[in-house]
Design an enzyme around this catalytic site. Sequence first.
Site, mmCIF file in Angstrom:
data_model
loop_
_atom_site.group_PDB
_atom_site.id
_atom_site.type_symbol
_atom_site.label_atom_id
_atom_site.label_comp_id
_atom_site.label_asym_id
_atom_site.label_seq_id
_atom_site.Cartn_x
_atom_site.Cartn_y
_atom_site.Cartn_z
ATOM 1 N N GLU A 1 -11.999 1.974 -3.056
ATOM 2 C CA GLU A 1 -10.558 1.758 -3.214
ATOM 3 C C GLU A 1 -9.915 1.769 -1.841
ATOM 4 O O GLU A 1 -9.782 2.828 -1.227
ATOM 5 C CB GLU A 1 -9.958 2.882 -4.051
ATOM 6 C CG GLU A 1 -10.632 3.102 -5.383
ATOM 7 C CD GLU A 1 -10.374 4.510 -5.903
ATOM 8 O OE1 GLU A 1 -9.203 4.934 -5.906
ATOM 9 O OE2 GLU A 1 -11.325 5.183 -6.289
ATOM 10 N N HIS B 1 -2.516 9.074 -9.163
ATOM 11 C CA HIS B 1 -2.440 7.644 -9.479
ATOM 12 C C HIS B 1 -1.103 7.202 -10.082
ATOM 13 O O HIS B 1 -1.053 6.443 -11.052
ATOM 14 C CB HIS B 1 -3.582 7.242 -10.407
ATOM 15 C CG HIS B 1 -4.929 7.221 -9.750
ATOM 16 N ND1 HIS B 1 -5.111 7.076 -8.404
ATOM 17 C CD2 HIS B 1 -6.174 7.328 -10.281
ATOM 18 C CE1 HIS B 1 -6.408 7.079 -8.126
ATOM 19 N NE2 HIS B 1 -7.078 7.236 -9.225
ATOM 20 N N HIS C 1 -8.865 -0.460 -8.517
ATOM 21 C CA HIS C 1 -9.787 0.583 -8.954
ATOM 22 C C HIS C 1 -10.923 0.046 -9.812
ATOM 23 O O HIS C 1 -11.063 0.426 -10.969
ATOM 24 C CB HIS C 1 -8.985 1.633 -9.722
ATOM 25 C CG HIS C 1 -9.579 2.994 -9.704
ATOM 26 N ND1 HIS C 1 -10.843 3.269 -10.165
ATOM 27 C CD2 HIS C 1 -9.091 4.174 -9.289
ATOM 28 C CE1 HIS C 1 -11.081 4.563 -10.039
ATOM 29 N NE2 HIS C 1 -10.028 5.129 -9.502
HETATM 30 C C1 LIG Z 1 -8.784 -4.854 -8.026
HETATM 31 O O1 LIG Z 1 -10.035 -5.422 -8.067
HETATM 32 C C2 LIG Z 1 -10.863 -4.951 -9.058
HETATM 33 C C3 LIG Z 1 -12.089 -5.760 -9.039
HETATM 34 O O2 LIG Z 1 -12.488 -6.097 -7.790
HETATM 35 C C4 LIG Z 1 -10.153 -4.962 -10.397
HETATM 36 O O3 LIG Z 1 -10.868 -4.202 -11.288
HETATM 37 C C5 LIG Z 1 -8.740 -4.492 -10.341
HETATM 38 O O4 LIG Z 1 -8.053 -4.696 -11.526
HETATM 39 C C6 LIG Z 1 -8.027 -5.211 -9.255
HETATM 40 N N1 LIG Z 1 -6.620 -4.912 -9.288
HETATM 41 C C7 LIG Z 1 -5.816 -4.860 -8.261
HETATM 42 C C8 LIG Z 1 -5.176 -6.075 -7.786
HETATM 43 O O5 LIG Z 1 -5.591 -3.847 -7.690
#
Ligand SMILES: *[C@H]1O[C@H](CO)[C@@H](O)[C@H](O)[C@H]1NC(C)=O
Length: 372
Positions: free
Chosen positions: A336, A129, A199
């Site tokens: 993911e 990651h 995530h």
């Molecule tokens: C992705 O989406 C999740 C919720 O759907 C969130 O927890 C996370 O922070 C988001 N971040 C990104 C843009 O990757």
Amino acid sequence: MSRFFVFLVFSSWLGTSMATIAQESITTTTWGSVNDQEIKKFTLRNNANQEVDVVTYGAVITAIRTPDREGNIADVVLGFDNIEGYLSSENPYFGATIGRVANRIGKATFVVDGQRYNVSKNSGENSLHGGTHGWSSKVWNATIQDDCVVMTLVSPDDDEGYPGSVTAIVSFQLTNDGELRIEMKAHSEKATPINLTNHSYFNLAGHATNASELYKHMITINADCWTVTDSESIPTGEIQSVVNTIMDLRNLKKFGDVIDKVPGGGYDNNFCLPKSYNDGKVNFVAKVVHPSSGRSLKVYSNQPGVQLYTTNSVPENGIVGKNGAKYFKHAAFCLETQNYPDAINHENFPNSVLQPGDTYNHVVLYKFGVKN
Ligand SMILES: *[C@H]1O[C@H](CO)[C@@H](O)[C@H](O)[C@H]1NC(C)=O
Ligand SMILES: *[C@@H]1O[C@H](CO)[C@@H](O)[C@H](O)[C@H]1NC(C)=O
Ligand SMILES: *[C@@H]1O[C@H](CO)[C@@H](O)[C@H](O)[C@H]1NC(C)=O
Ligand SMILES: *[C@@H]1O[C@H](CO)[C@@H](O)[C@H](O)[C@H]1NC(C)=O
Ligand SMILES: CC(=O)N[C@H]1CO[C@H](CO)[C@@H](O)[C@@H]1O
């Protein structure tokens, strides 16, 4: 004639404004600080009683509140009440934006443009990651632009050992029909591997329910094959068919019927999706339904892979999360969207190198609704 024209203009304007939320339904608050840098929290709201909270630490989604079929609201993502929780060593990347490279790079090393790079090892001999201080632990800049929260990050040359300065932009939008649209873009000054992901740990019964509710969820993933891994979760390069295996989720399966049959005590596998688009067009990835509440999640993306993770490794005493909830093994699932893990070290996997002048463009839509 001109009246008709006015009507058309008006209805297309109406169509747009109804498909997206208005800027005034994004609110901002201060949410503590990290190393004297202020952390902001943004709350996106739509007209369907749905809300999403995102914070500038790690571009993390800290909450998603959505109704069941009776209108009861639940927060369906695992997380912490405050910044201290996200900073703690217990935090398994709850809700974070992961970069530069999601998942694992075998032996924490790769070659780009004939030059070998060693990146930080934070998972045995491998890099997980984005390394020890990856993008999920940085404080992002953020602004509200139209109906989106837009977060930006400059990752300097040699950040965690990666080549080239990279500028990343992640935007969050919540539409009135329940779509959380996340768009991740990046540019680099040197060729660098990049593949971001989001995530979130979902439990559609509510974040504070546990494995017993997770097992009732029904899931389907639009994948005919998956990438085989070794004992350290590093892909061997083999792409295997799902047919007649526990990886076959092409038809709805109940988590409780399949999860314990997966070697390793649950899913932590990359599924190969039918095709990917660089122009931002999206494909259906997965659908999950929690039958008794009716809450459903559909995922769409332009990426070639999706990692299904069912929260298999959690400390024995659990993790104390929001409102004192305790999270244990199998408390939630992650979907993911990503390139295949370790793509940089496998010629038969999709390209994972971003060249200077090109744009990395990753779109993921999480659509929340109810099924009657
Ligand atoms: C992705 O989406 C999740 C919720 O759907 C969130 O927890 C996370 O922070 C988001 N971040 C990104 C843009 O990757
Ligand atoms: C990378 O690590 C290997 C040993 O694992 C070492 O031989 C090599 O010199 C390192 N390369 C760079 C560029 O640091
Ligand atoms: C945020 O913006 C400031 C001012 O432009 C800049 O100095 C800083 O590096 C940016 N932070 C990140 C994380 O990119
Ligand atoms: C899960 O929650 C239910 C209801 O609160 C409880 O009865 C059960 O013991 C919990 N199971 C675990 C594994 O914590
Ligand atoms: C195949 C895919 O979508 N993976 C992407 C990983 O990142 C590189 C760099 O932007 C893209 O070229 C790949 O397309």
